[in-house]
Each structure stands twice: as structure tokens, then as C-alpha cells.
Design an enzyme around this catalytic site. Structure first.
Site, mmCIF file in Angstrom:
data_model
loop_
_atom_site.group_PDB
_atom_site.id
_atom_site.type_symbol
_atom_site.label_atom_id
_atom_site.label_comp_id
_atom_site.label_asym_id
_atom_site.label_seq_id
_atom_site.Cartn_x
_atom_site.Cartn_y
_atom_site.Cartn_z
ATOM 1 N N GLU A 65 0.855 -1.195 0.000
ATOM 2 C CA GLU A 65 0.000 0.000 0.000
ATOM 3 C C GLU A 65 0.886 1.238 0.000
ATOM 4 O OE1 GLU A 65 -3.200 0.524 2.870
ATOM 5 O OE2 GLU A 65 -3.733 2.417 1.872
ATOM 6 N N GLU A 90 4.373 4.786 4.093
ATOM 7 C CA GLU A 90 3.872 6.131 4.424
ATOM 8 C C GLU A 90 5.079 6.941 4.900
ATOM 9 O OE1 GLU A 90 0.724 7.912 4.260
ATOM 10 O OE2 GLU A 90 2.242 9.375 4.718
ATOM 11 N N ASP A 124 10.074 7.237 0.665
ATOM 12 C CA ASP A 124 9.311 7.361 -0.572
ATOM 13 C C ASP A 124 9.027 5.972 -1.171
ATOM 14 O OD1 ASP A 124 8.474 7.889 -3.189
ATOM 15 O OD2 ASP A 124 9.740 9.674 -3.328
ATOM 16 N N ASP A 146 -2.418 12.004 -2.794
ATOM 17 C CA ASP A 146 -2.417 13.471 -2.810
ATOM 18 C C ASP A 146 -2.742 13.920 -4.237
ATOM 19 O OD1 ASP A 146 -1.597 13.733 -0.105
ATOM 20 O OD2 ASP A 146 0.474 13.344 -0.690
ATOM 21 N N LYS A 150 -3.259 21.283 -9.355
ATOM 22 C CA LYS A 150 -2.791 22.279 -10.332
ATOM 23 C C LYS A 150 -1.988 21.594 -11.440
ATOM 24 C CE LYS A 150 -2.560 26.064 -7.090
ATOM 25 N NZ LYS A 150 -1.776 26.553 -5.975
ATOM 26 N N ARG A 217 -9.752 7.016 5.846
ATOM 27 C CA ARG A 217 -10.147 8.295 6.409
ATOM 28 C C ARG A 217 -10.438 9.324 5.307
ATOM 29 N NH1 ARG A 217 -5.906 10.823 10.466
ATOM 30 N NH2 ARG A 217 -6.026 8.720 11.286
ATOM 31 N N TYR A 218 -9.596 9.323 4.275
ATOM 32 C CA TYR A 218 -9.810 10.305 3.204
ATOM 33 C C TYR A 218 -11.066 9.998 2.408
ATOM 34 C CZ TYR A 218 -5.805 13.286 3.744
ATOM 35 O OH TYR A 218 -4.915 14.230 4.232
ATOM 36 N N GLU A 219 -11.394 8.735 2.296
ATOM 37 C CA GLU A 219 -12.639 8.394 1.611
ATOM 38 C C GLU A 219 -13.822 8.918 2.421
ATOM 39 O OE1 GLU A 219 -14.617 4.665 2.158
ATOM 40 O OE2 GLU A 219 -14.559 4.321 0.000
#
Ligand SMILES: C[S@@+](CC[C@H](N)C(=O)[O-])C[C@H]1O[C@@H](n2cnc3c(N)ncnc32)[C@H](O)[C@@H]1O
Length: 237
Positions: A65, A90, A124, A146, A150, A217-219
Site C-alpha cells: 500500500e 507512508e 518514498d 495526494d 494544479k 479516512r480520506y474516503e
């Protein structure tokens, strides 16, 4: 370059733009990083030679993941799939603490038994992917990356033409890549980038989270705020 040589995408510099540090760490979080993380960390050497052998338990396949955030999805996956070894990656310290907090009880940072099918990579994820043996991953999860909406930040997005050959090398033929995002620009970007390659074929695209995909959480935030997530499954051809 001859006419037959496909143009390769320009390389993307290995630079992380997101935050690595957030709120100051509480003592429990500091202990998790100092004491528990070293017990669960995947070493660069093991990653490059045999990631499956690095898990304390026997694992049939290895999943990765990228950007696990608070760790909800990684934690649910290791519980639901004890025969699979999951590398959870992460870079954000508070997120790393959040997953470690689910894994060991307070006071057990140094001694509590650890899940035998979880390892952490806290650098990373692109560096890890590049170093893994060919075909060593059976599944890759990219949940709500993320978005960098832009256009001038497009090169910061994880989904990028330049990473596709690296992913295709690390994921075995038939292996799966799951992508979820609620950001409309990123959704269009996935369609564009993945529509211009032949390394992965689309298996499915859903507007409701498919079974076997734990939520994140972001979902939850996206749904609360009225954004429509998209969920893709791609297969390495
Ligand atoms: C928008 S958050 C989503 C977190 C989680 N997947 C979720 O759905 O709640 C994206 C996360 O990816 C992490 N991230 C971004 N680039 C990364 C990289 N190259 N390697 C590892 N993690 C990364 C960030 O630190 C951030 O926590």
C-alpha cells in the site's frame, strides 16, 4: 531514437512534496516511532533481495500500500488476509504512528507480539518500488493519493507515465493495481495516463467501493463533503 522507439516519458525527480511532520508527537507516539517501528521496518536490503522472506510469518504473496495515511486500509487488509504479507508505506510521521497505534497496545511498544504479515516502509514508496525484485508484488493499493490538482504540479502525482514501467516491473503479470480517488482532476488524470499505456488493462471501474476494499479516512472525508470517489482495478498484462 528511431521511428520505432516509443518516446519514454521524462523522468520525474525523486522528491517528496507532502508533509512529513504534523502535530508534535506525544510520548506514546514517540515510543511507537523509537521502539515499535524498528521492529516492523522493512530493510532496503531485504526489499531488494526477497521481500516475502522478510516477513516473520510465511506469506504466499506480497502486497504494497502506497501512502497508507492513518493505516485503516492496511490494518484491515492484514487482518482479512493473514496469508498475505503487506508492505505498508507512508512518510507522514503522524500517519505512521496511527498505524502503529492500532498494532500494539499502550505499554507494549517493545514487547507486544506483532502481526506476522505486516512490514513498514517509511521512505518514498517510489524508491521501494524501484528496488524490489521483478514480479515480487501481487497487488498494489493507491488509496486517495495526494491530488496535486494544479496542472503545473502534475509531475508530483503518484500516477505518472514515468512510474508505469517501474510498477509494471515490480508487479507480476496478472497482479492487480487498485486506485481510488475522489478528486475530479485526478480522476481525469488516471483516465488519461492509463488510457495511453499498454502495461495494465482495466478490470473494473466502480462508483461504490467494491467488496474487499476497506474504507479509509480520506474516503470518509470525501463522502462527507459530497465528492464522488472512483475505484479502479487494473491488471498487469
Ligand atoms: C491524501 S493522503 C491519503 C491517505 C490514505 N490512503 C487515505 O485514503 O486515507 C495521501 C498519503 O500519501 C502519502 N504519500 C504521498 N507520497 C508518498 C510516497 N511517494 N511514498 C509514500 N507515501 C506517500 C502522504 O504522506 C499522505 O499521507
Amino acid at each position: 531514437m528511431t521511428d520505432e522507439t516509443p518516446a519514454s516519458p521524462p523522468p520525474v525527480p525523486d522528491r517528496l512534496y507532502g508533509r512529513r511532520r504534523g502535530h508534535p508527537l506525544r510520548p506514546r507516539q514517540q515510543a511507537l516511532l523509537d521502539v515499535t517501528l524498528p521492529r516492523l521496518r522493512l530493510s532496503a536490503e531485504a526489499a531488494a533481495t526477497s521481500p516475502a522472506a522478510a516477513f516473520p510469518g510465511a506469506v504466499k504473496e506480497v502486497w504494497l500500500e502506497v501512502g497508507f495515511g492513518g493505516g485503516e486500509h492496511s490494518f484491515a487488509q492484514i487482518q482479512a488476509n493473514p496469508e498475505v504479507g503487506l508492505i505498508a508505506s507512508e512518510v507522514f510521521e503522524n500517519g505512521i504512528c496511527s498505524l502503529l497505534n492500532k498494532v500494539v497496545p499502550e505499554g507494549g511498544e517493545a514487547t507486544a507480539p506483532l502481526p506476522p504479515n505486516l512490514l513498514l516502509w517509511t521512505e518514498d514508496a517510489r524508491r521501494l518500488i524501484r528496488s524490489l525484485p521483478e514480479g515480487s508484488l501481487s497487488r498494489l493499493f493507491l488509496m486517495f493519493p495526494d491530488p496535486w490538482p494544479k496542472a503545473r504540479h502534475a509531475k508530483r502525482r503518484f500516477v505518472h507515465p514515468s512510474i508505469l514501467p517501474e510498477l509494471a516491473r515490480a508487479i507480476r503479470p496478472g497482479g492487480e493495481w487498485r486506485i481510488a480517488t475522489d478528486d475530479p482532476t485526478y480522476q481525469d488524470w488516471v483516465v488519461e495516463v492509463m488510457g495511453n499505456q499498454a502495461l495494465f488493462e482495466r478490470v473494473s471501474l466502480d462508483l461504490l467501493r467494491p467488496e474487499g476494499w476497506p474504507g479509509t479516512r480520506y474516503e470518509a472525508k470525501a463522502l462527507r463533503e459530497g465528492r464522488q470517489p472512483m475505484y479502479w482495478v487494473w491488471r498487469r498484462v
